[in-house]
Design a protein around this motif. Structure first.
Motif, PDB file in Angstrom:
ATOM      1  N   VAL A  86       0.837  -1.048  -0.175  1.00  0.00           N
ATOM      2  CA  VAL A  86       0.225  -0.037   0.343  1.00  0.00           C
ATOM      3  C   VAL A  86       0.887   1.536   0.166  1.00  0.00           C
ATOM      4  O   VAL A  86      -0.268   2.145  -0.377  1.00  0.00           O
ATOM      5  CB  VAL A  86      -1.478   0.156   0.767  1.00  0.00           C
ATOM      6  N   LEU A  87       2.004   1.125   0.266  1.00  0.00           N
ATOM      7  CA  LEU A  87       3.069   2.302   0.664  1.00  0.00           C
ATOM      8  C   LEU A  87       3.521   1.969  -0.309  1.00  0.00           C
ATOM      9  O   LEU A  87       3.748   3.728  -1.263  1.00  0.00           O
ATOM     10  CB  LEU A  87       4.090   2.127   1.329  1.00  0.00           C
ATOM     11  N   ALA A  88       3.833   1.363  -1.496  1.00  0.00           N
ATOM     12  CA  ALA A  88       5.034   1.558  -2.560  1.00  0.00           C
ATOM     13  C   ALA A  88       4.667   2.384  -3.825  1.00  0.00           C
ATOM     14  O   ALA A  88       5.199   3.331  -4.319  1.00  0.00           O
ATOM     15  CB  ALA A  88       5.023  -0.136  -3.327  1.00  0.00           C
ATOM     16  N   PRO A  89       2.846   2.295  -4.054  1.00  0.00           N
ATOM     17  CA  PRO A  89       2.959   3.701  -5.047  1.00  0.00           C
ATOM     18  C   PRO A  89       3.443   5.102  -5.142  1.00  0.00           C
ATOM     19  O   PRO A  89       3.076   5.588  -5.809  1.00  0.00           O
ATOM     20  CB  PRO A  89       1.377   3.120  -5.491  1.00  0.00           C
ATOM     21  N   GLN A  90       2.771   5.532  -3.603  1.00  0.00           N
ATOM     22  CA  GLN A  90       3.622   6.795  -3.994  1.00  0.00           C
ATOM     23  C   GLN A  90       4.282   7.410  -3.442  1.00  0.00           C
ATOM     24  O   GLN A  90       5.156   8.051  -2.753  1.00  0.00           O
ATOM     25  CB  GLN A  90       2.046   7.178  -2.734  1.00  0.00           C
ATOM     26  N   GLY A 117       4.250  -9.283  -5.862  1.00  0.00           N
ATOM     27  CA  GLY A 117       2.601  -8.185  -5.527  1.00  0.00           C
ATOM     28  C   GLY A 117       3.154  -7.242  -5.999  1.00  0.00           C
ATOM     29  O   GLY A 117       2.564  -6.778  -7.311  1.00  0.00           O
ATOM     30  N   LEU A 118       4.445  -6.417  -6.690  1.00  0.00           N
ATOM     31  CA  LEU A 118       4.636  -5.198  -6.469  1.00  0.00           C
ATOM     32  C   LEU A 118       5.036  -5.325  -7.821  1.00  0.00           C
ATOM     33  O   LEU A 118       5.001  -4.713  -8.537  1.00  0.00           O
ATOM     34  CB  LEU A 118       6.400  -5.283  -5.733  1.00  0.00           C
ATOM     35  N   LYS A 119       5.722  -6.231  -8.672  1.00  0.00           N
ATOM     36  CA  LYS A 119       6.224  -6.775 -10.521  1.00  0.00           C
ATOM     37  C   LYS A 119       4.714  -6.222 -11.046  1.00  0.00           C
ATOM     38  O   LYS A 119       4.534  -5.656 -11.927  1.00  0.00           O
ATOM     39  CB  LYS A 119       6.790  -8.426 -10.524  1.00  0.00           C
ATOM     40  N   GLU A 120       3.804  -7.697 -10.748  1.00  0.00           N
ATOM     41  CA  GLU A 120       2.035  -7.665 -11.209  1.00  0.00           C
ATOM     42  C   GLU A 120       1.711  -5.912 -11.070  1.00  0.00           C
ATOM     43  O   GLU A 120       1.315  -5.064 -11.670  1.00  0.00           O
ATOM     44  CB  GLU A 120       0.940  -8.193  -9.889  1.00  0.00           C
ATOM     45  N   ALA A 121       1.769  -5.358  -9.770  1.00  0.00           N
ATOM     46  CA  ALA A 121       1.470  -3.789 -10.186  1.00  0.00           C
ATOM     47  C   ALA A 121       2.298  -2.672 -10.761  1.00  0.00           C
ATOM     48  O   ALA A 121       1.831  -1.825 -10.811  1.00  0.00           O
ATOM     49  CB  ALA A 121       1.789  -3.184  -8.620  1.00  0.00           C
ATOM     50  N   GLY A 122       3.156  -3.584 -10.960  1.00  0.00           N
ATOM     51  CA  GLY A 122       4.261  -2.096 -13.054  1.00  0.00           C
ATOM     52  C   GLY A 122       5.245  -1.540 -12.558  1.00  0.00           C
ATOM     53  O   GLY A 122       5.504  -0.461 -12.242  1.00  0.00           O
TER      54      GLY A 122
END
Ligand code: SAM
Length: 228
Positions: free
Chosen positions: A53-57, A77-82
């Motif tokens: 939840v923190l990574a995108p921002q 999960g992080l790879k899948e979120a690009g």
């Protein structure tokens, strides 16, 4: 009680399925320290509940954990979120492979407790080392936020007796502020509710879940935070 070390080694995906039934903690963290654009470290990131939840921002985020298997779930999960602003490193909380004053925010969810269990002869030294590492890695003005259990199956705080000395040390010795929140599980059906609670919390809670036909299992979490 199930063997949590074995779960973190062999059943990381199932652990991730369990915690995906809880609320996400983005707002709780953002209220204590707005995190957009920060360099963040997640200590004991596990399967990535907080990192995700923190990574995108975040400007950058480093997920650390003793278990490679858990970090593999985080990375997937992080790879899948690009996302590309992250890394994972296997490490113990007492020796962080990070430079001095390299992070603005350190978060840790349900993890430092494994070193703070008062039945361990070294628990006080463990906590001193972990807090020392956190302070070394944070920049001046940085923030640390720690989440720990205050009881699963309870609607109000029931901290386990073996963690109370660690929790007291956070506020009394290390100067943390403290509050508690609800982190209830909302399961999809009765079979899932029983299976996932039995898997991680053991028979006593799972038997109660079955008897009371609970799809929503209450849980309380303590939140401790410190601004440097
Ligand atoms: C209950 S899980 C929490 C994972 C994640 N933070 C979350 O909120 O779902 C505990 C995690 O702490 C890690 N852990 C336990 N002791 C550790 C230590 N001494 N150093 C680093 N990680 C540790 C485990 O491998 C596991 O992934």
């Amino acid at each position: 009680m199930p063997d949590h070390n074995a779960i973190y080694k062999n059943e990381a995906e199932r652990y991730h399925q369990l915690i995906s039934k809880q609320p996400d903690l983005r707002e709780c963290i953002d209220e204590l320290r707005p995190f957009r654009g920060l360099d963040i470290v997640d200590l004991g990131a596990g399967s990535g509940r907080l990192t995700a939840v923190l990574a995108p921002q975040a400007k950058s985020i480093i997920a650390l954990d003793a278990s490679e298997a858990m970090l593999e779930v985080t990375a997937a999960g992080l790879k899948e979120a690009g996302l590309t602003n992250w890394s994972t490193i296997a490490a113990d909380h007492r020796r962080l492979p990070l430079a001095d004053q390299s992070a603005d925010l350190i978060v840790s969810g349900w993890s430092i407790c494994y070193l703070g269990d008062s039945s361990l002869a070294d628990w006080e030294r463990n906590i001193r080392e972990v807090i020392g590492e956190i302070k070394r890695v944070l920049r001046p003005g940085g923030t640390v936020i720690i989440f720990e259990t205050m009881g699963t199956g309870y609607e109000t705080p029931h901290p386990p007796a073996f963690l109370k000395p660690y929790y007291s040390a956070l506020t009394e010795q290390y100067g943390f502020s403290h509050k508690w929140i609800r982190t209830d599980y909302r399961f999809d059906n009765a079979a899932q509710s029983e299976q996932l609670t039995r898997f991680f919390f053991g028979d006593e809670l799972a038997d109660r879940v079955v008897q009371q036909k609970l799809l929503q299992v209450p849980e309380c979490a303590g939140v401790w935070w410190l601004h440097l």
